[in-house]
Design an enzyme around this catalytic site. Structure first.
Site, PDB file in Angstrom:
ATOM      1  N   LYS A   1      -9.296   2.766  -2.596  1.00 17.63           N
ATOM      2  CA  LYS A   1      -9.666   2.130  -1.325  1.00 17.63           C
ATOM      3  C   LYS A   1     -11.025   2.622  -0.851  1.00 17.63           C
ATOM      4  CE  LYS A   1      -7.504   1.056   3.163  1.00 17.63           C
ATOM      5  NZ  LYS A   1      -6.272   1.310   3.978  1.00 17.63           N
TER       6      LYS A   1
ATOM      7  N   CYS B   1      -5.705  -3.301   1.788  1.00 15.34           N
ATOM      8  CA  CYS B   1      -5.573  -3.407   3.246  1.00 15.34           C
ATOM      9  C   CYS B   1      -6.903  -3.626   3.976  1.00 15.34           C
ATOM     10  CB  CYS B   1      -4.833  -2.173   3.767  1.00 15.34           C
ATOM     11  SG  CYS B   1      -4.160  -2.361   5.437  1.00 15.34           S
TER      12      CYS B   1
ATOM     13  N   GLU C   1       0.829  -1.198   0.000  1.00 14.77           N
ATOM     14  CA  GLU C   1       0.000   0.000   0.000  1.00 14.77           C
ATOM     15  C   GLU C   1       0.869   1.257   0.000  1.00 14.77           C
ATOM     16  OE1 GLU C   1      -3.690   1.835   2.721  1.00 14.77           O
ATOM     17  OE2 GLU C   1      -2.634   0.014   3.343  1.00 14.77           O
TER      18      GLU C   1
END
Length: 265
Positions: free
Chosen positions: A113, A147, A44
């Site tokens: 995200k 994540c 990330e």
């Protein structure tokens, strides 16, 4: 169909130093290609670093910006696809994003995200709105999350229903949540009958301490390759034959009863 050999780069690079991180990615791509990998996955926000604080607006760039151009050159030079994390600027908004670039330098997929973790991310980033972003690579359907996203079972199930074979999850997973890498990720792979490549940062960075433990988990719930707690490049196989056999033996998706689950949404 041959396996897709996949390399996981566990590294934090050098936060705030884009040129240094591009150099590290280039070196990793050379090693991965030398090991026969067709895909390299980095963590990330690898392009810029994660704990960059007030530098987020300065280092953010569009999906077709200079970072994408540099990584496309790396992909072409070494003959493999590359997935990298970066802060994406789109007008006045900044997203925590990841982008997959093919071995020919083509931008294949860009994901923003959707579930932002903690005060740092919520301060600087806008949440994305598309849960399922996919691309095809060497006959394998690739899906992207980042994540915290993988910790929401709905996200991974949406990918399973959309036919994702290999879910790429660049991450910045920190202490004391290492159980996600150790336990949650292999379960996600099993319950959704897919491969999951979970690729972490490592070591101290600002106020955070990243735990490493990157892994490639298979649809049978076993970890095919696992990194330790330091800088490391590990390689694993995404085997379509094993995937097909596992899906036949574990018919979770076919046995679902969606009519019972309406209240969950």
């Amino acid at each position: 169909m041959p396996s897709l050999r996949t390399a996981l780069l566990q590294s934090s690079g050098r936060p705030g130093a884009v040129a240094e991180n591009l150099k590290a990615l280039d070196e990793a791509a050379a090693r991965a290609a030398g090991a026969g990998a067709r895909l390299l996955v980095s963590p990330e926000l690898f392009l810029t670093g994660y704990a960059i604080g007030d530098a987020v607006p300065e280092l953010a760039e569009p999906a077709d910006g200079p970072g994408a151009e540099a990584i496309a050159a790396i992909a072409v030079r070494h003959g493999l696809a590359v997935l990298y994390g970066y802060p994406e600027r789109d007008g006045d908004r900044i997203f925590n994003a990841s982008q997959l670039i093919g071995a020919d330098g083509t931008r294949l997929a860009n994901y923003r995200k959707t579930h932002l973790f903690g005060c740092f991310e919520q301060e600087w980033f806008t949440p994305g709105e598309r849960t399922v972003v996919q691309a095809d690579l060497d006959g394998v359907r690739i899906g992207l999350l980042i994540c915290y996203d993988v910790e929401f079972p709905e996200n991974v199930r949406a990918h399973a229903l959309a036919g994702t074979d290999l879910l790429l999850v660049p991450t910045a997973q920190m202490h004391p949540f290492q159980f996600v890498a150790e336990s949650v990720v292999p379960v996600r792979a099993f319950e959704n009958q897919m491969y999951v490549a979970y690729v972490n940062r490592v070591g101290p960075e600002g106020e955070f301490e990243f735990v490493g433990l990157s892994c490639l988990a298979g649809p049978d719930g076993t970890v095919r390759t696992r990194a330790g707690r330091g800088e490391e490049l590990v390689v694993g196989e995404v085997d379509p034959v094993l995937l097909a056999a596992s899906r036949e033996a574990n018919p979770y998706l076919a046995d679902r009863r969606p009519g019972l689950y309406g209240s969950l949404a």
